[in-house]
Structures are given as C-alpha cells and as structure tokens.
Scaffold this motif. Structure first.
Motif, short mmCIF file in Angstrom:
data_model
loop_
_atom_site.label_atom_id
_atom_site.label_comp_id
_atom_site.label_asym_id
_atom_site.label_seq_id
_atom_site.Cartn_x
_atom_site.Cartn_y
_atom_site.Cartn_z
N ILE A 160 82.38 -14.57 92.71
CA ILE A 160 82.22 -14.33 94.15
C ILE A 160 82.34 -12.85 94.50
O ILE A 160 81.94 -12.44 95.59
CB ILE A 160 83.25 -15.15 94.96
CG1 ILE A 160 84.68 -14.73 94.57
CG2 ILE A 160 83.03 -16.64 94.77
CD1 ILE A 160 85.74 -15.39 95.47
N ASN A 161 82.89 -12.05 93.59
CA ASN A 161 83.06 -10.63 93.87
C ASN A 161 81.90 -9.77 93.38
O ASN A 161 81.94 -8.54 93.55
CB ASN A 161 84.35 -10.12 93.21
CG ASN A 161 85.60 -10.73 93.82
OD1 ASN A 161 85.70 -10.84 95.04
ND2 ASN A 161 86.52 -11.15 92.97
N ILE A 162 80.87 -10.38 92.79
CA ILE A 162 79.80 -9.58 92.22
C ILE A 162 79.06 -8.81 93.31
O ILE A 162 78.73 -9.34 94.37
CB ILE A 162 78.81 -10.45 91.39
CG1 ILE A 162 77.86 -9.54 90.61
CG2 ILE A 162 78.07 -11.44 92.27
CD1 ILE A 162 77.02 -10.29 89.58
N VAL A 163 78.84 -7.53 93.05
CA VAL A 163 78.08 -6.66 93.94
C VAL A 163 76.65 -6.50 93.43
O VAL A 163 75.69 -6.47 94.19
CB VAL A 163 78.75 -5.28 94.06
CG1 VAL A 163 77.90 -4.32 94.89
CG2 VAL A 163 80.14 -5.43 94.66
N GLY A 164 76.52 -6.40 92.12
CA GLY A 164 75.22 -6.16 91.52
C GLY A 164 75.01 -4.69 91.23
O GLY A 164 75.83 -3.83 91.56
N VAL A 165 73.89 -4.39 90.61
CA VAL A 165 73.55 -3.03 90.20
C VAL A 165 72.28 -2.59 90.92
O VAL A 165 71.31 -3.35 91.01
CB VAL A 165 73.32 -2.98 88.67
CG1 VAL A 165 72.73 -1.64 88.25
CG2 VAL A 165 74.63 -3.24 87.93
N THR A 166 72.30 -1.37 91.46
CA THR A 166 71.11 -0.80 92.09
C THR A 166 70.53 0.24 91.15
O THR A 166 71.23 1.15 90.70
CB THR A 166 71.46 -0.15 93.44
OG1 THR A 166 72.03 -1.14 94.30
CG2 THR A 166 70.22 0.43 94.09
N PHE A 167 69.24 0.11 90.87
CA PHE A 167 68.61 0.99 89.88
C PHE A 167 67.20 1.28 90.36
O PHE A 167 66.28 0.48 90.14
CB PHE A 167 68.61 0.30 88.52
CG PHE A 167 68.35 1.22 87.37
CD1 PHE A 167 69.39 1.93 86.79
CD2 PHE A 167 67.07 1.40 86.90
CE1 PHE A 167 69.16 2.80 85.74
CE2 PHE A 167 66.82 2.27 85.85
CZ PHE A 167 67.88 2.97 85.27
N THR A 168 67.01 2.40 91.04
CA THR A 168 65.72 2.66 91.67
C THR A 168 65.26 4.10 91.46
O THR A 168 66.06 5.03 91.44
CB THR A 168 65.79 2.40 93.19
OG1 THR A 168 66.76 3.27 93.79
CG2 THR A 168 66.20 0.96 93.48
N GLY A 169 63.96 4.25 91.28
CA GLY A 169 63.35 5.56 91.26
C GLY A 169 63.75 6.45 90.11
O GLY A 169 63.81 7.68 90.28
N ASN A 170 64.01 5.88 88.93
CA ASN A 170 64.46 6.68 87.79
C ASN A 170 63.35 6.83 86.74
O ASN A 170 62.48 5.97 86.62
CB ASN A 170 65.70 6.03 87.16
CG ASN A 170 66.83 5.90 88.16
OD1 ASN A 170 67.33 6.89 88.67
ND2 ASN A 170 67.24 4.66 88.43
N ARG A 171 63.45 7.91 85.94
CA ARG A 171 62.43 8.16 84.93
C ARG A 171 63.10 8.48 83.59
O ARG A 171 64.05 9.25 83.52
CB ARG A 171 61.54 9.32 85.35
CG ARG A 171 60.79 9.08 86.65
CD ARG A 171 59.78 10.15 86.95
NE ARG A 171 60.40 11.46 87.13
CZ ARG A 171 59.72 12.57 87.46
NH1 ARG A 171 58.41 12.51 87.62
NH2 ARG A 171 60.33 13.72 87.62
N ALA A 172 62.58 7.87 82.53
CA ALA A 172 63.06 8.12 81.17
C ALA A 172 61.87 8.58 80.33
O ALA A 172 60.89 7.84 80.18
CB ALA A 172 63.67 6.86 80.58
N ILE A 173 61.98 9.78 79.77
CA ILE A 173 60.82 10.40 79.12
C ILE A 173 61.22 10.97 77.76
O ILE A 173 62.16 11.77 77.66
CB ILE A 173 60.25 11.53 80.00
CG1 ILE A 173 59.86 10.99 81.38
CG2 ILE A 173 59.05 12.18 79.32
CD1 ILE A 173 59.45 12.06 82.37
N GLY A 174 60.53 10.53 76.72
CA GLY A 174 60.67 11.14 75.41
C GLY A 174 62.03 10.98 74.78
O GLY A 174 62.49 11.88 74.05
N ASN A 175 62.68 9.84 74.99
CA ASN A 175 63.99 9.61 74.38
C ASN A 175 63.86 8.88 73.04
O ASN A 175 62.89 8.19 72.79
CB ASN A 175 64.86 8.80 75.36
CG ASN A 175 65.07 9.55 76.66
OD1 ASN A 175 65.73 10.59 76.70
ND2 ASN A 175 64.49 9.04 77.75
#
Length: 331
Positions: free
Chosen positions: A157-172
């Motif tokens: 009942i306490n879960i908030v969740g994760v917000t993950f927006t507008g990110n870029r991963a390049i050449g890892n």
C-alpha cells in the motif's frame, strides 16, 4: 573518497564565506555549496525536500572523478517521509566524468534531473521506490548506462512507483537502461523520449509489474532493442502497458515483450473467449503504427506471437489465462 555533507556542515561553510574561504559554486537549497567528486549527501529531517543544484563552476564538472561522482543516501526509520533531488542544470557541455558510479541514489524518494554523465562504470544508479530520473543522459559507461532497482511489490500500500522520463543512453558497454522495479512510469520528458542508441548488450531491459512505458526508442544496439518481462496477472495502479515505441537496426530482436494474458487484449476475435482471434499479453499495443520496428537482426524467441508491426516485434503471452479469482485479488 566520498565527502559527506549534512545541513550543519553546509551552514558552517556558509559562515566561512564571510572570511577568506574560496567562492562557493552550487546550492544546497538556498545555501551555497561546492560539489566535488565523491560528494555524499545524507538525507535527514533537516535537509529533506531540498535540491542540490550544480553550477558550471563546481569542481565535479571540471575534474575526472576516480572514485564515483555524487551519492545521495536516504536511510533510517523516517526514510519514507524524506525526499531529495539533484539538479545538474543540463550540464551537457561539461558532463560529470570518471569511474565508479556517476550518480548514486540510495534509498526511497530520490531524484536526479538534467544530468549528463560520461564514462563511469555505471552512469546513474537508483535503488529504492519513488526514484525519479528525468531528462538525463549517460554515455560511454563501461557497464550499464542507467540502473534502477526497487523490490517494493505492487500489492504494497506504500508503493509510490518509479518515474523515468526523457532520458538517453548512448554508447554504453552494457545495457542502455537496466530497470528492475514495479510501477514504473516511463515516457516523454521535458525534452526527449527515453532513447537507447548503440549500447553493447541492448537498449532496454525492464523487469517488473505494473509498468507503463510509452514513447521510447532503441536503435543500433548490440542486442535486443527492448526486453520487457512482467510475470503478474495484476497491472497495478499505473496499468501494465507498452505503446508508441520504435526499434531500428538492433543486432537482437527489436522488441521482446513477455507478460501474462489477463483476457483483456484480444485481437481479431470476439470477447470474452477471443474466438477467431488471438489473445496478446496484457498491455501490449497492437494498434497499427503504435509500435514500429525495422532492420533488426535477431530472431524472435520461441512462443512469440506473429504480428504485422515490424521485423523483430515479439510479444509472448506467459503461462495460462489469468483466472477470475486471481484478477479479483489484484490491488
């Protein structure tokens, strides 16, 4: 070595400004504070809710870090009621560079905005429910670009969740995005979609339940563009979904999406039994144009359902049809 900061230490530093101390650069809340390689912020009741704002004159933006960049720790009995944010002020011209972990968020309710990180072992890592990572970029990490972990169940009942927006991963050197959490809300940020380009192991690997992912793109990665797995019949408050995604020229399949069949995603048939059609995994967008893929090299795994959405689009319905009794117990 990490340098630990607390609000008390910051106030002492502010007092020294009246003397001959060097000029400060960034801000902790409204208090001047210099951000160097190895800075650690321990979140307390005194500094909860503040933002650490980087400035172009901060030493961390002009020095290659040898033992990690910035670490924020939110632990203890009051951690669920505490919050903290890092804002790098879109430091694209002078990214945080080094080895180890570029930005480490350890604990719940921690955020990183507008951060550019280059060349660490892991670029940005968050471990805890309530993580919020937006409009940031990781490139040239030897391992994964972004790592997000949270074990909190969608039934908590306490879960908030994760917000993950507008990110870029390049050449890892690993995955662009390695996310293992529940109730992820992933989509378009203030500037970009989530984009994975030219990462060695693949673009996105996302494991968890109740994850709503929209507007992401994976191109030119060394493995799958997307590998998404959800094993629960319950979609959570965010609703398990995957739409408006694109995968092009990946060396593995473009999109592998594995989830349960809850009886809600019938294509070409008549509900409730989907007679004459096919049940697709819950939340998978079968609308023409919603998911696109082309020029991906890898074959779909066994049990993938055929689609007309593009080369290497591989939806898989896991297990048996979810029972009514199971669905009735979903939060």
């Amino acid at each position: 070595m990490f340098r630990t900061a607390s609000l008390t230490g910051v106030l002492v530093g502010a007092t020294l400004l009246l003397g001959s101390a060097p000029a400060w650069a960034g801000l902790l809340g409204t208090t001047p504070f210099t951000v160097s390689c190895g800075t650690v912020i321990n979140v307390t009741a005194a500094n909860s809710g503040l933002t650490l704002t980087l400035d172009t004159t901060d030493p961390i933006l002009s020095t290659r870090c040898t033992g990690g960049g910035i670490k924020v720790v939110n632990k203890g009995s009051n951690a669920l009621n505490q919050f903290f944010t890092i804002d790098c002020h879109t430091n694209q011209a002078t990214p945080i560079m080094g080895s180890g972990i570029g930005i480490r968020l350890d604990g719940p309710n921690l955020a990183a905005f507008n951060c550019y990180v280059d060349g660490f072992t892991v670029g940005v890592e968050a471990d805890g429910d309530g993580a919020d990572i937006e409009d940031s970029q990781v490139e040239n990490a030897t391992g994964d670009g972004f790592v997000v972990k949270s074990k909190l169940s969608i039934t908590n009942i306490n879960i908030v969740g994760v917000t993950f927006t507008g990110n870029r991963a390049i050449g890892n050197g690993g995955w662009g995005f390695n996310l293992a959490a529940n109730e992820i809300s992933g989509g378009t940020g203030s500037f970009f979609n989530n984009i994975a380009d030219s990462n060695a192991k693949g673009g996105f690997t996302i494991k968890g339940d109740g994850n709503a992912l929209s507007g992401s793109e994976a191109d030119n990665n060394g493995g799958p563009g997307f590998l998404i797995v959800s094993k629960s019949c319950c979609s959570g408050s965010s609703g398990q979904s995957f739409d408006t995604a694109a995968a092009f020229a990946n060396q593995g399949p473009g999109i592998v999406y594995e989830a349960r069949n809850d009886g809600s995603n019938c294509v070409g048939g008549t509900v409730p039994t989907c007679t004459g059609g096919t049940f697709f995994p819950l939340g998978f967008d079968t609308t023409p144009g919603g998911i696109t893929a082309a020029d991906n090299k890898g074959s779909c795994p066994p049990k993938s359902l055929p689609t007309m959405l593009g080369a290497g689009v591989c939806p898989i319905a896991l297990g048996k049809l979810c029972s009514a009794s199971t669905l009735n117990r979903c939060p």
